[in-house]
Design a protein around this motif. Structure first.
Motif, PDB file in Angstrom:
ATOM      1  N   GLU A  15       0.841  -1.201   0.000  1.00  0.00           N
ATOM      2  CA  GLU A  15       0.000   0.000   0.000  1.00  0.00           C
ATOM      3  C   GLU A  15       0.877   1.252   0.000  1.00  0.00           C
ATOM      4  OE1 GLU A  15      -3.588   1.853   2.719  1.00  0.00           O
ATOM      5  OE2 GLU A  15      -3.109  -0.271   2.841  1.00  0.00           O
ATOM      6  N   PHE A  66     -11.338  -3.732 -15.555  1.00  0.00           N
ATOM      7  CA  PHE A  66     -11.278  -2.755 -14.474  1.00  0.00           C
ATOM      8  C   PHE A  66     -12.658  -2.171 -14.230  1.00  0.00           C
ATOM      9  CE2 PHE A  66     -10.352  -0.350 -18.300  1.00  0.00           C
ATOM     10  CZ  PHE A  66     -11.104   0.800 -18.163  1.00  0.00           C
ATOM     11  N   GLN A  67     -12.814  -1.656 -13.031  1.00  0.00           N
ATOM     12  CA  GLN A  67     -14.014  -0.928 -12.629  1.00  0.00           C
ATOM     13  C   GLN A  67     -13.526   0.421 -12.122  1.00  0.00           C
ATOM     14  OE1 GLN A  67     -15.352  -3.371  -9.444  1.00  0.00           O
ATOM     15  NE2 GLN A  67     -16.297  -4.893 -10.750  1.00  0.00           N
ATOM     16  N   ARG A  85      -3.283   0.139  -3.593  1.00  0.00           N
ATOM     17  CA  ARG A  85      -3.155  -1.090  -2.800  1.00  0.00           C
ATOM     18  C   ARG A  85      -3.049  -2.246  -3.784  1.00  0.00           C
ATOM     19  NH1 ARG A  85      -7.674  -1.238   0.879  1.00  0.00           N
ATOM     20  NH2 ARG A  85      -6.392   0.215   2.036  1.00  0.00           N
ATOM     21  N   ASP A  87      -3.031  -6.380  -4.197  1.00  0.00           N
ATOM     22  CA  ASP A  87      -3.325  -7.703  -3.646  1.00  0.00           C
ATOM     23  C   ASP A  87      -2.721  -8.723  -4.606  1.00  0.00           C
ATOM     24  OD1 ASP A  87      -4.455 -10.207  -3.004  1.00  0.00           O
ATOM     25  OD2 ASP A  87      -6.265  -9.260  -2.205  1.00  0.00           O
ATOM     26  N   ARG A  90      -4.780 -12.009  -5.408  1.00  0.00           N
ATOM     27  CA  ARG A  90      -5.925 -11.825  -6.318  1.00  0.00           C
ATOM     28  C   ARG A  90      -5.525 -11.187  -7.647  1.00  0.00           C
ATOM     29  NH1 ARG A  90      -9.958  -9.894  -1.668  1.00  0.00           N
ATOM     30  NH2 ARG A  90     -10.688 -11.965  -1.084  1.00  0.00           N
ATOM     31  N   THR A  92      -4.927  -7.913  -8.112  1.00  0.00           N
ATOM     32  CA  THR A  92      -5.691  -6.683  -8.296  1.00  0.00           C
ATOM     33  C   THR A  92      -4.957  -5.482  -7.705  1.00  0.00           C
ATOM     34  OG1 THR A  92      -6.926  -7.025  -6.234  1.00  0.00           O
ATOM     35  CG2 THR A  92      -7.941  -7.842  -8.281  1.00  0.00           C
ATOM     36  N   THR A  94      -6.121  -1.716  -6.408  1.00  0.00           N
ATOM     37  CA  THR A  94      -7.203  -0.771  -6.153  1.00  0.00           C
ATOM     38  C   THR A  94      -6.573   0.612  -6.012  1.00  0.00           C
ATOM     39  OG1 THR A  94      -7.149  -1.208  -3.775  1.00  0.00           O
ATOM     40  CG2 THR A  94      -8.767  -2.427  -5.064  1.00  0.00           C
ATOM     41  N   GLU A  96      -7.431   5.051  -5.421  1.00  0.00           N
ATOM     42  CA  GLU A  96      -8.344   6.107  -4.984  1.00  0.00           C
ATOM     43  C   GLU A  96      -7.615   7.438  -5.109  1.00  0.00           C
ATOM     44  OE1 GLU A  96     -11.080   5.629  -1.404  1.00  0.00           O
ATOM     45  OE2 GLU A  96      -9.442   6.877  -0.627  1.00  0.00           O
ATOM     46  N   SER A 106     -12.184   6.423  -7.964  1.00  0.00           N
ATOM     47  CA  SER A 106     -11.663   5.207  -7.354  1.00  0.00           C
ATOM     48  C   SER A 106     -11.926   4.044  -8.291  1.00  0.00           C
ATOM     49  CB  SER A 106     -12.314   4.958  -5.992  1.00  0.00           C
ATOM     50  OG  SER A 106     -13.716   4.822  -6.135  1.00  0.00           O
ATOM     51  N   LYS A 108     -10.806  -0.443  -9.309  1.00  0.00           N
ATOM     52  CA  LYS A 108     -10.073  -1.696  -9.130  1.00  0.00           C
ATOM     53  C   LYS A 108      -9.683  -2.200 -10.511  1.00  0.00           C
ATOM     54  CE  LYS A 108     -11.351  -4.946  -6.210  1.00  0.00           C
ATOM     55  NZ  LYS A 108     -12.055  -6.090  -5.591  1.00  0.00           N
ATOM     56  N   ARG A 110      -8.008  -5.490 -12.423  1.00  0.00           N
ATOM     57  CA  ARG A 110      -7.591  -6.895 -12.333  1.00  0.00           C
ATOM     58  C   ARG A 110      -6.544  -7.120 -13.407  1.00  0.00           C
ATOM     59  NH1 ARG A 110     -10.078 -12.044 -14.016  1.00  0.00           N
ATOM     60  NH2 ARG A 110     -11.756 -10.763 -14.849  1.00  0.00           N
TER      61      ARG A 110
END
Length: 115
Positions: A15, A66-67, A85, A87, A90, A92, A94, A96, A106, A108, A110
């Protein structure tokens, strides 16, 4: 497109928060849009990917999907921070973006998995 100037960065493994300088003279505002310059959403996603690749030492940075949610327009001379951040399990990232303590976008991302 040139990345914005980094004013400060802080964080720990997985992070990080990066404070960015976005003066009116930055190339991201040229021609987008005359009379009302805004930071394009596609650049916000691109910058999140590029900073994530650098800070998390990602081997590949191809987004599988992505979203993203844009809450308000970002203009020149705003104090902008990007929180990332990662992960690894996973695959991913994220992100913001905040200005004056307010979330402006913001999302996410993948990452494509390589076998």
């Amino acid at each position: 497109m040139k990345l914005p100037q980094i004013q400060n960065r802080r964080g720990e493994a997985g992070e990080i928060v990066v404070d960015l300088a976005l003066p009116m003279s930055h190339a991201c505002f040229l021609g987008h849009f005359p009379g009302r310059p805004v930071l394009a959403g596609v650049l916000q996603v691109d910058w999140a990917m590029r900073f994530a690749a650098e800070y998390f030492a990602l081997d590949q940075t191809v987004a599988q999907d992505f979203q993203v949610k844009f809450r308000r327009v970002v203009g020149p001379d705003e104090d902008l921070s990007l929180a990332l951040r990662f992960d690894r399990q996973r695959g991913t990232v994220t992100f913001e973006y905040r200005s004056a303590g307010e979330i402006v976008s913001s999302g996410k991302i993948r990452l494509e998995q390589h076998s």
